[in-house]
Scaffold this active site. Structure first.
Site, PDB file in Angstrom:
ATOM      1  N   GLU B 103       0.889  -1.048  -0.034  1.00  0.00           N
ATOM      2  CA  GLU B 103       0.134  -0.072  -0.100  1.00  0.00           C
ATOM      3  C   GLU B 103       0.785   1.448  -0.101  1.00  0.00           C
ATOM      4  O   GLU B 103       0.807   2.075  -0.914  1.00  0.00           O
ATOM      5  CB  GLU B 103      -0.883   0.007   1.289  1.00  0.00           C
ATOM      6  CG  GLU B 103      -2.097   0.913   1.405  1.00  0.00           C
ATOM      7  CD  GLU B 103      -3.108   0.364   0.349  1.00  0.00           C
ATOM      8  OE1 GLU B 103      -3.203  -0.559  -0.148  1.00  0.00           O
ATOM      9  OE2 GLU B 103      -4.204   1.298   0.056  1.00  0.00           O
ATOM     10  N   ILE B 126       1.993  -9.970   2.496  1.00  0.00           N
ATOM     11  CA  ILE B 126       1.644 -11.263   2.665  1.00  0.00           C
ATOM     12  C   ILE B 126       0.090 -11.411   3.412  1.00  0.00           C
ATOM     13  O   ILE B 126      -0.444 -12.282   3.323  1.00  0.00           O
ATOM     14  CB  ILE B 126       2.486 -11.953   4.307  1.00  0.00           C
ATOM     15  CG1 ILE B 126       2.125 -11.060   5.442  1.00  0.00           C
ATOM     16  CG2 ILE B 126       3.753 -11.947   3.751  1.00  0.00           C
ATOM     17  CD1 ILE B 126       2.555 -11.600   6.788  1.00  0.00           C
ATOM     18  N   ASP B 127      -0.565  -9.971   3.529  1.00  0.00           N
ATOM     19  CA  ASP B 127      -1.830  -9.858   4.019  1.00  0.00           C
ATOM     20  C   ASP B 127      -2.992 -10.223   2.716  1.00  0.00           C
ATOM     21  O   ASP B 127      -4.065 -10.334   3.057  1.00  0.00           O
ATOM     22  CB  ASP B 127      -2.077  -8.520   4.681  1.00  0.00           C
ATOM     23  CG  ASP B 127      -1.414  -8.579   6.009  1.00  0.00           C
ATOM     24  OD1 ASP B 127      -1.019  -9.543   6.514  1.00  0.00           O
ATOM     25  OD2 ASP B 127      -1.023  -7.432   6.374  1.00  0.00           O
ATOM     26  N   MET B 169      -1.520 -13.409  11.357  1.00  0.00           N
ATOM     27  CA  MET B 169      -1.457 -11.584  10.966  1.00  0.00           C
ATOM     28  C   MET B 169      -2.510 -11.474  10.150  1.00  0.00           C
ATOM     29  O   MET B 169      -3.347 -12.317   9.737  1.00  0.00           O
ATOM     30  CB  MET B 169      -0.262 -11.800  10.085  1.00  0.00           C
ATOM     31  CG  MET B 169       1.050 -11.594  10.858  1.00  0.00           C
ATOM     32  SD  MET B 169       2.636 -10.944   9.994  1.00  0.00           S
ATOM     33  CE  MET B 169       3.553 -10.717  11.695  1.00  0.00           C
ATOM     34  N   GLY B 170      -2.815 -10.070  10.059  1.00  0.00           N
ATOM     35  CA  GLY B 170      -3.938  -9.647   9.380  1.00  0.00           C
ATOM     36  C   GLY B 170      -4.468  -8.400  10.243  1.00  0.00           C
ATOM     37  O   GLY B 170      -5.370  -8.640  10.683  1.00  0.00           O
ATOM     38  N   HIS B 271       5.863 -12.885  13.676  1.00  0.00           N
ATOM     39  CA  HIS B 271       6.987 -12.584  12.304  1.00  0.00           C
ATOM     40  C   HIS B 271       7.257 -13.944  11.794  1.00  0.00           C
ATOM     41  O   HIS B 271       7.820 -14.124  10.720  1.00  0.00           O
ATOM     42  CB  HIS B 271       8.020 -11.920  12.722  1.00  0.00           C
ATOM     43  CG  HIS B 271       7.689 -10.438  12.841  1.00  0.00           C
ATOM     44  ND1 HIS B 271       6.420  -9.840  13.565  1.00  0.00           N
ATOM     45  CD2 HIS B 271       8.335  -9.291  12.411  1.00  0.00           C
ATOM     46  CE1 HIS B 271       6.395  -8.701  13.470  1.00  0.00           C
ATOM     47  NE2 HIS B 271       7.726  -8.095  12.425  1.00  0.00           N
ATOM     48  N   VAL B 272       7.049 -15.217  12.367  1.00  0.00           N
ATOM     49  CA  VAL B 272       7.419 -16.411  11.773  1.00  0.00           C
ATOM     50  C   VAL B 272       6.607 -16.775  10.426  1.00  0.00           C
ATOM     51  O   VAL B 272       7.046 -17.270   9.385  1.00  0.00           O
ATOM     52  CB  VAL B 272       6.958 -17.670  12.722  1.00  0.00           C
ATOM     53  CG1 VAL B 272       7.107 -19.030  11.981  1.00  0.00           C
ATOM     54  CG2 VAL B 272       7.841 -17.573  14.069  1.00  0.00           C
ATOM     55  N   GLN B 273       5.575 -15.950  10.362  1.00  0.00           N
ATOM     56  CA  GLN B 273       4.799 -15.990   9.198  1.00  0.00           C
ATOM     57  C   GLN B 273       5.142 -15.318   7.870  1.00  0.00           C
ATOM     58  O   GLN B 273       4.905 -15.246   6.586  1.00  0.00           O
ATOM     59  CB  GLN B 273       3.340 -15.570   9.331  1.00  0.00           C
ATOM     60  CG  GLN B 273       2.455 -16.109  10.227  1.00  0.00           C
ATOM     61  CD  GLN B 273       1.407 -15.472  10.964  1.00  0.00           C
ATOM     62  OE1 GLN B 273       0.195 -15.541  10.672  1.00  0.00           O
ATOM     63  NE2 GLN B 273       1.645 -15.002  12.168  1.00  0.00           N
ATOM     64  N   ARG B 274       6.090 -14.262   8.208  1.00  0.00           N
ATOM     65  CA  ARG B 274       6.425 -13.459   6.887  1.00  0.00           C
ATOM     66  C   ARG B 274       8.029 -13.448   6.623  1.00  0.00           C
ATOM     67  O   ARG B 274       8.565 -12.630   5.855  1.00  0.00           O
ATOM     68  CB  ARG B 274       6.450 -11.799   7.509  1.00  0.00           C
ATOM     69  CG  ARG B 274       7.011 -11.438   8.469  1.00  0.00           C
ATOM     70  CD  ARG B 274       6.467  -9.826   8.880  1.00  0.00           C
ATOM     71  NE  ARG B 274       6.276  -9.165   7.685  1.00  0.00           N
ATOM     72  CZ  ARG B 274       4.845  -8.649   7.352  1.00  0.00           C
ATOM     73  NH1 ARG B 274       4.047  -8.047   8.191  1.00  0.00           N
ATOM     74  NH2 ARG B 274       4.789  -7.829   6.271  1.00  0.00           N
TER      75      ARG B 274
END
Lengths: 341, 341, 341, 341
Positions: B103, B126-127, B169-170, B271-274
């Protein structure tokens, strides 16, 4: 409403997720009941059933394989097949069928629908070669398995001086080879849609050795050389008098070694690509296919197949969906060629 | 042609794959040259560059993070920002920019283009909440990581009697929660788009205990209760006088335990998700975004962003792409609700 | 103290972790300096070096391969080899060597030490067949890769009626086959230590079909039938006049199909087993081997190899360590036989 | 012989593999029969049984959880507990028990044996803190899960400027933190055995920012600061009047942020570490524990626990095994400290 469900053809991660989606929404939202037919079309042909309720689908979402069993039985193999399917439906009180399968299973579904059987199709193939849907479930899992394997080969390619050949699935279409080869940085990708020039392959091999570390070649099992250009060939008889089963990677091993003198080693992933737990994408897609298939049944909208278009699951005529194989288009292969050598 | 490349915003698996795609095709096919700008818009603002050629992108395809570094620097934060970007481009002989980001990064790109800077955008988050593209790279990786974590919780839920809460996340959109929750069989999914009713959540908890094993709740970090319905709340001060950092999962832990008396345990993937290596899908998408971004530059087609539509990568106006957040539509959330409880 | 480090032999996950452990402790705690020799013994033979300091080992812990490169060069291949090694050490100011490798690399290390070169060995082989240590790093990674592959085959075995053969590494010892076969529930495991009776294998195949779903056979690449009992055999010439490269799994495919009429499919994991990121166990073991190797150098305790005994890393004489191959003992194979059929 | 089997305590990957090993060898080799007791010691206390034959253990090897269920019921909680266990054994014709569990389950087993109940123990804990065995199954799986999570954080640490805190399991012993921290290259590891100095932790944080990218701190849930040194503390009451559940990572988040001004983000892996499919090592170990436990029962060798010593599974007295917690020794923590900062 009472709905029969069956799964046909080869193993494919996500089959159970479809079944669960169908049953959870069908029972929970619509109040329908379900019957499982065993082993694809053999189930309705021989009235071989199993219970299929909320309890039966508990815990199956992440599991490979299919709780319904599968086969390649064709209901049109004998003249009375369609009649027997109809008879089983009458006996079991089944109003409609949801058939989950590939080209063959859905082709039979289309013909049965043409003969008046209320049937809905769900497309399934790890090869991703079904028309009318952007993707089939199982494909993403297969691509990730192949990609992880190729990832591991890179560190070996860096320290050894061997040509590494990885054979992946894809008899008629090169989707798995294309996606995993691009995702994992293969130096050459060979697919059935494009007969390969062994001279060029060997040239890429030598070019790669000259500029970087050892090359990795990803080859779809159905890839073939331009006719008459390779010395190594299938067709010899083995010790039992059968035609020797020799995959394209074994032929490439022989040919590249023979032509370049380079040590060459093949990895054949084989059925590893079609089993085990599905990726998140495949579970999501398979679950949604199940939800939309039971919607179609509920709506009485038969003769259709659910399909993914962008992010939407939509219905397309079964007949249209099974007419033609979806192969890798020229422009996508050219994208991959940017990275060859 | 000489092209500058930069990456902005949070970490996202696939950034390096985009950069590699841009450079490999740009150099190999078009004969362009490249400059890397460090740390997002800070690079062109401060003329901080690094070499970006074939050698620089070797081996980066499977690696998380970005070789160019990243920041949240906004070129419009100071009045002379755009002029400094232009000045850097002049000094480094850069004809065009490829900006990879979310964004904010793309919003700045759109404004710079409006002021005459030749720039092309590549969407990254990632979102998955960017409009105009079906998916952004990084999202599939995040969803798979969350799905694997939830998979593991299921065996524990089967043998313990604890409510398990997983925070994913989100902040503004519930895509990761929705996809991972559906893929992994969550019993409740809470997303920012739909303020939740804590009474209903607790009812699902009890219903689940009554019919099966312990419930798993997937909650997006940005999910919120219907105003005034929860006792547990953020906003207290911590020992240092700062507002206490307490995620929604900690609040849910407190609230569910308080209301139902059930032991409740939270997992915060954070942050493991990114980070880490991208999935095959994300590498494929990111690579193709890179290839198409450099095509656009080559064509002189500026002010556009590459986007995925179905299986095609296409160009859309940057302005259009960054106008509005893509949130989870009602009909998709309803699909997930089939599996609640 | 100035220490040279080299890695020899085949690729093995954990090599970089050893190097990092050596350098981080050697520089940080002892204040020693290091030189990297490239490509195993070729490095000291040809004085081919690279810098090896804290910066050089940053980020390499999780990465497969070896930053030092590797080769199978034998310093005793030419008469002046040992003298050249000594000469390189003199020129580069290297006081001692740490040699990381398998049977061959460590055998050379033992001989060099006998001739007065101060050298310390670190055992490395994915095959786990080095005596004097409970485990070698790389082995756990290889076993996990094979286990995950076999896991995936199970769902296919459940739904297809095919014999599935998985060929894993292990030319002289069956450790990978034994561990992965037991961990993944193989129905037959064939290892080099125990020539197999093809009649019994086929009997297990039929027994398995009779009682459960299709059998999975795990075979080490070095497994052989009892002499003269199989019709399928290696040794034919290929189209280029070379001896045909045909692995044991291809022979089994032919033989089982020929004898039982059952469709049989082989997966050859090949080099996939020896590349990529190491498991946590292998990183832990490799790191500790590095720490203890540099301790030995610091202590001036040369001619030793670090080894794992239980949970302790200890030092054993190099000579003792490389004398004899560690093969699978009878009692462990019998444990596995409990699950055959 | 008729043998009862039970599993007690928290979830742990490998429980099913033990059960399968016991039954497959017990039935197949010795001809014994088995009874499953549900939910740990609750089963024999309340005569709650389930069938446990070859069919019951089919397919469970790779699955987390336990088919027998589990609880923390203590047979000595009521005075007549032991008598009820004995009575159940008499009624069900059970000659001996195999109890799979941790400290508590095995402690009860030891006391029951002292009172004449023929029982054999199998050690189980993901925390690896049981004496008398080198490793317990479940631990390797937990360490790998934590390691993979930390791996992913590294790419984010490289591109963001945030302190990343990862909380792993280990209430009384720091094994998981130590192994995963070393395997994944943590910059600080905090364990219960060693109260930490928050000043030093913050010094490591700043040192790391000065020399490399952002720090990753791995903290065992049971780690504590040196008394009185931290401002952030547990013990406040939450909105429901309960003591606030705030893990050590949340306290560290508050404290590091408060002291250094650095943004700090925590990941709490929680129960993700104790569920799901076991690693190959854990399946191998669990299977062997099962085989050896049934051997001991067959031999009438009661009051023992199976244990891993090096590569051998041996029997040790139950009493000895459960006396004392196995904590991280000083010398191992010092090995890890080499990599701090």
């Amino acid at each position: 409403m009472r709905i029969g469900v069956l799964t046909g053809g080869g193993d494919c991660p996500g089959l159970n997720a479809v079944i669960r989606g169908v049953v959870r929404k069908g029972v929970g939202l619509y109040g329908h009941s379900f019957v499982g037919f065993r082993d694809g079309w053999r189930g309705p042909l021989e009235n071989d059933t199993m219970p299929l309720d909320i309890a039966a689908v508990r815990g199956i979402l992440p599991r490979g394989g299919t709780i319904l069993g599968s086969s390649r039985t064709n209901p049109f193999a004998s003249a009375d097949g369609p009649a027997r399917v109809r008879e089983t439906m009458r006996r079991t009180g089944v109003d409609a069928l949801i058939a989950i399968g590939g080209e063959d299973t859905l082709g039979a579904a289309a013909r049965l629908h043409a003969e008046g059987v209320p049937v809905i199709g769900v497309p399934k193939t790890i090869d991703n070669d079904l028309s009318a849907t952007d993707y089939t479930f199982g494909f993403d899992t297969a691509v990730n398995i192949a990609t992880e394997a190729i990832d591991r080969l890179h560190t070996t390619a860096e320290s050894h001086h061997r040509v590494l050949v990885v054979e992946v699935m894809g008899r008629h279409a090169g989707w798995i080879a294309l996606h995993s080869g691009m995702a994992a940085g293969a130096n050459v990708i060979l697919i059935p849609e494009r007969p390969f020039d062994i001279d060029k392959v060997c040239a890429f091999v030598e070019q790669r050795f000259a500029t970087s570390y050892a090359p990795i070649i990803v080859v779809a099992e159905g890839a073939t050389p331009i006719a008459g250009t390779m010395m190594a060939k299938e067709g010899e008889l083995d010790a039992f008098g059968h035609v020797r089963l020799q995959g394209i990677s074994a032929l490439l091993e022989t040919e590249i070694r023979g032509r370049t003198g380079r040590e060459t080693r093949a990895t054949v992933l084989g059925h590893v690509q079609r089993g085990g737990t599905p990726t998140a994408f495949d579970r999501w897609l398979a679950t949604r296919f199940g939800l939309h298939a039971v919607d179609a049944a509920h709506d009485g909208d038969f003769g259709v197949m659910v399909a993914l278009h962008g992010t939407r699951v939509e219905r397309v005529p079964l007949a249209e969906a099974t007419g033609e194989l979806k192969t890798v288009p020229e422009y996508l292969y050219e994208e991959a060629e940017v990275f060859f050598g």
